[in-house]
Scaffold this active site. Structure first.
Site: not given
Lengths: 103, 479
Positions: B78, B153, B177
């Site tokens: 990420k 996310s 997330s």
């Protein structure tokens, strides 16, 4: 959809934006007031909870004041850190004037 | 094409010399080449870096050395995890082309285990969102149906694994997330116990809530990845003084006698297809010998409110550091205050601004006690109610997401509707307990559904024990 809340005014949002160092246009200010008001209305569900005597919880661990030994260790490479900054000069971060600008 | 598909199979083959890391990397890069334009999982694909690193791993094997338990395994990160000398954007304009001067601890640990970073994945800006639509670089699409969101996310990391761009990826989970996008993309996704994994080098959103965790195609791969990245880090003062988690030992234990909690006062809102799969999960575990126990977690439903006061409050403080002085981009202005205002106004997207303002408001004089203070007390109630429930059960099962993946644009104009995506995941961030989503069949439109397994802090292994049984049941055609 979002309704008009009496929990927050455009003046409140304008002040908050200024504290957070954000500039909002008039349209953005109106929209933010509506959106934040709708959220605060939703959050009113905790108003009725009896929370007297409940200890606030700031984090899930029971760690307090974690210290390390006072010994010299590795640190970040200064040139590498400064190279990632918007403007650097003489081994420092360079910023515009802080005070005393003559108009 | 490499026909091994799990991280464990790849690492075994590379360590034994039957497969080269170079072939593994080329195979995954070819997958990325073929479909990345449609998915947009990555902000940056590190093809050359990955090839160089694969050569290193192969050289180690050739020299008789063991590169480690993730030898030659491609991993996607990420893009809020710092990678030294490699742009780290948080999918925000405000970081510009900033290159971190250090690696996140998890990145160092992956590399020390022989893993190969293949790219940085897209996210909702600063990890604020549930759909990966709030990215300065455009949305990521769900590999199962590209008209739908991948969740967020960590949507890029979930999509990367679901699309076969990497067998493993890392995300961060502040309110769901990792677990929600894992559910929506049909992968395993784990939020470990708070403090089990170092946050050093994870760009902070809500510091008392954030945890890094893995996405994988199997429960066993997720367990291995978490074993590699967990364990005390003296550079993170919130890191628990515990060795690495020991998880794989739990996978074959079965659930005979395990007490599985069903929360009878869970907030409503899950769609019928999700409810049906949750019921099937309870049935599957009961059939495998587990005992299903009804419990109450009365404060669970207040999680969303407490979270949307606490997380923005922490974010407003954490994101104060992005002021045009030390990192990335700056908009020039005659004095520093105007420079801060111009840089932040230009650099942050709408959702980030919304949360910064909400958090600033909740912390401001006159409102602190009414909002932030009360939210912290509600947080205590939630932790207490979980602890009470865990006196009677070993794990809890809930939906991971109220619905299957929704269409891109569906919730874009209604922030509160988007926030409700995290109803079932948020409470365990507040309590600090671990949670994971396990794929368990499909629902509307043939889209994946994830069942969430929750456990008490530091009982991550027990959580994996139940998750492994769910995986066996799902593989057995339970859906």
């Amino acid at each position: 959809m979002l309704g008009v809340s009496d929990r927050i005014t455009t003046a409140d949002v304008s002040k908050v934006a200024s504290l957070a160092r954000l500039t909002l246009s008039d349209d953005e200010l109106a929209q933010a007031t509506t959106e934040l008001g709708a959220m605060l209305d939703h959050f009113a569900e905790i108003d009725a909870l009896d929370l007297d005597g409940v200890e606030p919880m700031s984090n899930p661990t029971h760690l307090v004041n974690v210290m390390r030994d006072d010994v010299v260790g590795d640190c970040l490479d200064r040139d590498e850190v400064l190279a990632a900054a918007p403007v650097a000069q003489e081994e420092r971060f360079r910023v515009p004037p802080i005070i005393g600008l003559d108009d | 094409m490499v026909d091994t598909t799990t991280a464990i199979e790849i690492a075994d083959a590379v360590r034994s010399g039957t497969l080269t890391a170079a072939d593994v990397v080329e195979s995954y890069l070819a997958e990325i080449d073929a479909r990345e334009t449609d998915i947009h999982a990555f902000n940056l694909v590190l093809a050359d870096v990955a090839r160089e690193r694969a050569a290193d791993v192969d050289a180690q094997v050739a020299a008789g050395a063991d590169p480690g338990p993730l030898a030659g395994v491609p991993v996607a990160l990420k893009d809020n995890l710092c990678t030294r000398g490699i742009p780290t954007t948080c999918s925000s304009k405000i970081l510009g082309d900033w290159k971190p001067p250090y690696d996140a601890t998890v990145v160092t640990r992956l590399r020390d285990a022989g893993a190969i970073v293949v790219g940085k994945t897209n996210l909702d800006e600063f990890a604020m969102g549930s759909s990966t639509e709030n990215s300065a670089f455009g949305p990521t699409r769900n590999p199962r149906d590209t008209s739908r969101v991948p969740g967020g996310s960590s949507g890029g990391s979930a999509a990367a694994v679901a699309a076969g761009f990497a067998p493993l990826s890392l995300g961060s989970d502040t309110g769901g997330s990792i677990r929600q996008p894992a559910a929506l993309c049909g992968t395993v996704g784990v939020k470990p116990t708070y403090g089990a994994v170092s946050r050093l080098g994870l760009i902070a959103f809500g510091s008392s809530l954030d945890q890094i965790g893995p996405f994988a195609t199997t429960v066993e791969d997720a367990a291995l990845a978490l074993e590699v990245i967990s364990g005390h880090d003296p550079s993170d003062s919130t890191s628990i003084e515990q060795p690495s988690l020991d998880l794989r030992v739990a996978l074959d234990q079965g659930v005979d006698g395990l007490r599985i909690g069903r929360i009878t006062d869970l907030p409503s809102g899950a769609s019928p297809d999700v409810e049906a799969r949750l019921d099937a999960a309870f049935d599957a575990l009961a059939a495998a010998g587990a005992k299903i126990v009804d419990v109450e977690v009365p404060a669970f439903g207040y999680g969303l409110t407490a979270y949307y006061l606490i997380a923005p409050a922490e974010a407003s403080s954490n994101l104060a550091r992005f002021d045009g002085v030390r990192f990335g981009s700056r908009v020039n202005a005659p004095d520093t205050n105007q420079m801060y205002m111009a840089t932040r106004t230009e650099g942050f997207g709408d959702e980030v601004k919304r949360r910064i303002m909400l958090g600033t408001y909740a912390l401001s004089a006159g409102y602190y006690d009414a909002y932030y203070g009360r939210a912290q007390k509600v947080r205590r109630l939630i932790a207490r109610d979980f602890a009470t429930a865990y006196a009677d059960v070993d794990v809890l099962l809930t939906p991971a997401s109220p619905t299957v993946a929704f269409e891109i644009g569906d919730k874009a104009s209604d922030p509160l509707a988007m926030y409700l995506c995290d109803t079932y995941t948020i409470p365990s961030n507040l309590s600090g307990d671990p949670g994971m989503s396990v794929p368990f069949g499909t629902g509307d439109g043939g889209m994946p559904i994830g069942v969430q397994v929750l456990a008490p802090a530091l009982e991550d292994a027990t959580m994996f024990r139940a998750a492994a049984e769910l995986e066996r049941a799902a593989d057995g055609g339970a859906s």
